[in-house]
Write an enzyme that holds these catalytic residues in place. Structure first.
Site, short mmCIF file in Angstrom:
data_model
loop_
_atom_site.label_atom_id
_atom_site.label_comp_id
_atom_site.label_asym_id
_atom_site.label_seq_id
_atom_site.Cartn_x
_atom_site.Cartn_y
_atom_site.Cartn_z
N VAL A 1 -24.57 -8.51 -11.36
CA VAL A 1 -24.94 -9.79 -11.99
C VAL A 1 -24.85 -10.86 -10.91
O VAL A 1 -23.79 -11.07 -10.31
CB VAL A 1 -24.01 -10.13 -13.17
CG1 VAL A 1 -24.37 -11.50 -13.74
CG2 VAL A 1 -24.12 -9.06 -14.27
N HIS B 1 -18.88 -14.08 -9.93
CA HIS B 1 -17.81 -13.84 -10.89
C HIS B 1 -16.67 -13.13 -10.18
O HIS B 1 -16.88 -12.33 -9.26
CB HIS B 1 -18.29 -12.99 -12.08
CG HIS B 1 -19.08 -11.80 -11.67
ND1 HIS B 1 -20.41 -11.87 -11.30
CD2 HIS B 1 -18.73 -10.49 -11.55
CE1 HIS B 1 -20.83 -10.66 -10.99
NE2 HIS B 1 -19.83 -9.81 -11.12
#
Ligand code: AMP
Ligand code: ZN
Length: 114
Positions: free
Chosen positions: A96, A100
């Protein structure tokens, strides 16, 4: 970024199981947990990956780690310990492309990772 799933979570257009939020970051449970506690800490602004952070975003990067520290205290795992992971690009295993930090806790972590 309109086609980014984590931007959609930040905007409230996609649901998440939120565990922490402040001015800079939001943190929510990973949908495919790899540990009893598996949380993703993400900046509220879109930055694709660690390679894309500018020097001016130093505070934002710091906010991600400080949020992890607060989550550890919140979950009472600070003393036992936890693992923080940021995967970057292909060899890092990033899937992704909105930065993160994985927060993993609740079991003994192994080293080296796979
Ligand atoms: P990475 O491989 O480091 O890019 O990690 C992406 C992580 O995001 C994986 O652990 C996925 O399980 C997790 N993930 C993807 N979409 C969602 C979502 N909508 N809600 C929660 N976790 C997600
Ligand atoms: Zn995004």
């Amino acid at each position: 970024m309109s086609d980014c799933i984590f931007c959609k979570i930040v905007a409230g257009d996609l649901p998440c199981d939120r565990v922490y939020e402040d001015e800079h970051v939001i943190a929510f449970n990973d949908m495919h947990p790899q540990a009893p506690h598996h949380i993703l800490v993400i900046p509220k602004t879109h930055v694709a990956g660690v390679n894309d952070f500018s020097d001016e975003q130093q505070l934002l990067l710091g906010a991600i780690v400080l949020a992890a520290k607060k989550i550890a205290a919140q979950l009472s795992v600070a003393e036992d310990g936890y693992r923080l992971v940021m995967n970057c690009n292909g060899h890092g295993g990033q899937t992704v492309f909105h930065t993160h930090m994985h927060f993993l806790a609740g079991r003994q972590m192994l080293w080296p990772p796979g």
